[in-house]
Design a protein around this motif. Structure first.
Motif, short mmCIF file in Angstrom:
data_model
loop_
_atom_site.label_atom_id
_atom_site.label_comp_id
_atom_site.label_asym_id
_atom_site.label_seq_id
_atom_site.Cartn_x
_atom_site.Cartn_y
_atom_site.Cartn_z
N GLU B 56 94.64 -13.84 -8.97
CA GLU B 56 94.32 -12.45 -8.63
C GLU B 56 94.56 -11.52 -9.82
N LYS B 57 95.56 -11.84 -10.62
CA LYS B 57 95.91 -10.97 -11.75
C LYS B 57 95.35 -11.48 -13.08
N LEU B 58 94.50 -12.46 -13.02
CA LEU B 58 94.00 -13.07 -14.24
C LEU B 58 93.31 -12.06 -15.16
N GLU B 59 92.72 -11.05 -14.54
CA GLU B 59 92.05 -10.01 -15.34
C GLU B 59 93.05 -9.34 -16.29
N LEU B 60 94.31 -9.30 -15.86
CA LEU B 60 95.34 -8.61 -16.67
C LEU B 60 95.81 -9.46 -17.84
N PHE B 61 95.48 -10.75 -17.83
CA PHE B 61 95.90 -11.63 -18.91
C PHE B 61 95.01 -11.38 -20.13
N ARG B 62 95.63 -10.87 -21.20
CA ARG B 62 94.85 -10.49 -22.39
C ARG B 62 94.99 -11.50 -23.52
N GLY B 63 95.80 -12.49 -23.32
CA GLY B 63 95.92 -13.53 -24.35
C GLY B 63 96.94 -13.22 -25.43
N GLU B 64 97.81 -12.20 -25.20
CA GLU B 64 98.85 -11.92 -26.21
C GLU B 64 99.83 -13.08 -26.30
N ALA B 65 100.16 -13.66 -25.15
CA ALA B 65 101.01 -14.85 -25.13
C ALA B 65 100.14 -16.03 -24.69
N ALA B 66 100.68 -17.24 -24.81
CA ALA B 66 99.94 -18.40 -24.32
C ALA B 66 99.80 -18.28 -22.82
N PHE B 67 98.70 -18.81 -22.29
CA PHE B 67 98.48 -18.72 -20.84
C PHE B 67 99.63 -19.39 -20.08
N GLY B 68 100.08 -20.54 -20.60
CA GLY B 68 101.17 -21.26 -19.94
C GLY B 68 102.43 -20.42 -19.85
N THR B 69 102.73 -19.68 -20.91
CA THR B 69 103.92 -18.82 -20.92
C THR B 69 103.79 -17.69 -19.90
N TRP B 70 102.61 -17.08 -19.90
CA TRP B 70 102.33 -15.98 -18.95
C TRP B 70 102.48 -16.47 -17.52
N LEU B 71 101.89 -17.64 -17.28
CA LEU B 71 101.92 -18.22 -15.94
C LEU B 71 103.35 -18.58 -15.53
N TYR B 72 104.08 -19.16 -16.47
CA TYR B 72 105.46 -19.57 -16.20
C TYR B 72 106.32 -18.36 -15.83
N ARG B 73 106.15 -17.28 -16.58
CA ARG B 73 106.92 -16.06 -16.30
C ARG B 73 106.56 -15.49 -14.92
N LEU B 74 105.26 -15.54 -14.62
CA LEU B 74 104.82 -15.03 -13.33
C LEU B 74 105.43 -15.86 -12.20
N ALA B 75 105.39 -17.19 -12.36
CA ALA B 75 105.93 -18.08 -11.32
C ALA B 75 107.44 -17.87 -11.17
N THR B 76 108.13 -17.72 -12.30
CA THR B 76 109.57 -17.49 -12.25
C THR B 76 109.88 -16.19 -11.52
N ASN B 77 109.08 -15.16 -11.79
CA ASN B 77 109.29 -13.88 -11.11
C ASN B 77 109.08 -13.99 -9.61
N VAL B 78 108.06 -14.77 -9.22
CA VAL B 78 107.82 -14.97 -7.78
C VAL B 78 109.06 -15.59 -7.14
N ALA B 79 109.61 -16.61 -7.79
CA ALA B 79 110.79 -17.30 -7.23
C ALA B 79 112.01 -16.37 -7.23
N LEU B 80 112.22 -15.65 -8.33
CA LEU B 80 113.40 -14.78 -8.41
C LEU B 80 113.30 -13.63 -7.41
N ASN B 81 112.08 -13.09 -7.24
CA ASN B 81 111.90 -12.01 -6.26
C ASN B 81 112.21 -12.51 -4.86
N HIS B 82 111.78 -13.74 -4.60
CA HIS B 82 112.08 -14.30 -3.27
C HIS B 82 113.59 -14.42 -3.09
N LEU B 83 114.28 -14.94 -4.11
CA LEU B 83 115.74 -15.11 -4.00
C LEU B 83 116.42 -13.76 -3.81
N ARG B 84 115.89 -12.75 -4.51
CA ARG B 84 116.48 -11.41 -4.41
C ARG B 84 116.31 -10.88 -2.98
N ARG B 85 115.09 -11.05 -2.45
CA ARG B 85 114.83 -10.57 -1.09
C ARG B 85 115.68 -11.31 -0.08
#
Lengths: 276, 185
Positions: B56-85
């Protein structure tokens, strides 16, 4: 003022004496050892204690080994059907356009039928009917057309997986040669490693499962330990082949341990059997 | 680059390109989420959520970082947000009452499983810091930024988490010395 200074000196001396006594007679706490792992020279007294106390030094080594093992943990396999589930979620979030009376619409850009919500009952009915058509009822005309185009990926998966598992080799084929040679594919797609005394039993540890293969369909995941197949214990990979051969094409059970719990499934139906 | 091509196609809605991107990065995303949440079922849900959000947010990916890094950070945030909630919903530490590991293993691979079980049994607050620092290699500054705490808090949580790990890796059925040799890899 003089009294205060004397008190302060006495307090400092007492504290120093207590620390010296402690370092000679007590061991470092786990948290102190953990701190030394990251900053070896941070606390000189703790480090001095470590150099002189054999037990604490041994504990420090153990912490160090655990940390090294943590940094070298391998990646895990996601569930075999993850992509199917993601696609279904993506589908459910797509915009609805051109809804017809029946509740279907045609998404022009993606060549796929999508569902509307106003005629949900009709949609569900047609969907169920379509599944029947796909399963072999062979109804003619437009009904067949809807059936072919409205099936969800999850419902077609068993058929597709069977085809892949039985007919199409995968990238790991060469590593699983013994299992391929058996001529049956219950474990095709998985890599195993014999383990001893796991939860008190020997078995075959599943190292990796390739998505959309027979092993994935069976439900195996990396980390599972297969302990028997066809009621025969599985201690080595050839035991799996023996179990497959012994089944002579009949369904057979596969039993494995996951997170300390025992699981049993029938191959090829995937039916879950109660724990015997 | 092949991956750049896939990303371009995926941005245009090409489902097969999305599938190929998933094939390339599925293990990394699932592993990051699974380690943080310590639970198979939850990890499966959150991993899927991370992928859906990524597309859904792929449009926001501009290629400043590697796609894998961007994706990894996004996935980590999803998990951390869940833990926080979930930590706001309940203050009970999920790992507090779980049984301790009962068997020492002498096989290296199984010993690895002992380690993973111990991680899963950690209370969520300890687990996230231990996983981010010792498994994923984040610095205390990075952890502090992500968890909105101070680096000192991150360090303190890490030392407590390691101490708890060490405690969890002591099987109850064997003597300490025997266990230390076997379970500490």
């Amino acid at each position: 003022m003089m009294t205060c200074a004397i008190k302060r000196v006495c307090r400092n001396f007492g504290e120093r004496y207590r620390q010296m006594n402690q370092s000679a007679s007590e061991h470092l706490t786990a948290e102190q050892i953990s701190e030394l792992l990251d900053e070896p020279r941070k606390d000189k007294e703790d480090w001095l204690h470590l150099e002189t106390c054999e037990e604490c030094r041994a504990e420090f080594e153990r912490f160090s080994r655990i940390r090294m093992a943590l940094s070298a943990l391998p990646d895990l396999d996601p569930p075999a059907d993850e992509w199917t589930a993601i696609e279904a979620k993506l589908d459910s979030k797509e915009p609805r356009i051109n809804q017809s009376v029946l509740g279907f619409g045609w998404h022009a850009g993606r060549s796929r039928l999508i569902f509307g919500s106003r005629q949900l009952a009709v949609t569900v009915a047609v969907f169920v009917f379509a599944v029947g058509v796909f399963a072999g009822l062979q109804l003619p005309g437009p009904i067949g057309f809807f059936a072919e185009n409205t099936l969800q990926p999850g419902l077609t998966a068993p058929v597709v997986q069977d085809k892949i598992a039985l007919n199409e080799p995968t990238e790991l084929e060469s590593q699983r040669a013994p299992i391929q040679q058996a001529g049956t594919s219950a474990f095709e797609g998985a890599e195993f490693e014999p383990v001893r005394r796991y939860e008190g039993r020997s078995g075959l540890l599943v190292l990796r499962v390739t998505p959309r293969t027979a092993a994935a369909k069976l439900g195996l995941r990396s980390g599972d330990v297969v302990v028997d197949a066809g009621n025969l214990p599985t201690r080595q990979v050839p035991d799996l082949i023996q179990a497959i051969n012994a089944s002579q094409g009949s369904p057979f059970s596969v039993r494995w341990i996951r997170d300390g719990r025992e699981m049993v499934k029938l191959w090829p139906s995937g039916e879950i059997r109660p724990k015997e | 680059m092949e991956e750049d091509n896939l990303i371009t196609r995926a941005k245009a809605g090409d489902r097969s390109a999305m599938g190929e991107l998933h094939e390339l990065h599925a293990r990394r995303v699932y592993t990051a989420v699974r380690r943080l949440v310590g639970n198979d079922q939850l990890a499966e849900d959150l991993s899927q959520e991370a992928w859906v959000r990524a597309f859904e947010k792929l449009e926001l990916f501009r290629g400043e970082a590697a796609f894998g890094t961007w994706l990894y950070r996004l996935a980590t945030n999803v998990a951390l947000n869940h833990l926080r909630r979930s930590s706001k919903r309940s203050s009970v530490e999920a790992g507090a009452n779980l049984p301790r590991i009962t068997k020492a293993q002498d096989d290296v691979i199984v010993a690895r499983h002992v380690l993973i079980q111990a991680i899963d049994q950690l209370p969520p607050g300890y687990r996230r810091v231990l996983v981010l620092h010792d498994v994923e290699g984040w610095t205390h500054q990075e952890i502090a930024r992500s968890l909105s705490c101070s680096p000192g808090t991150s360090k303190s949580q890490l030392h407590k988490a390691r101490a708890r790990m060490r405690e969890l890796m002591q099987p109850v059925s064997s003597s300490n010395d025997d266990m230390r040799d076997k379970a500490s890899l």
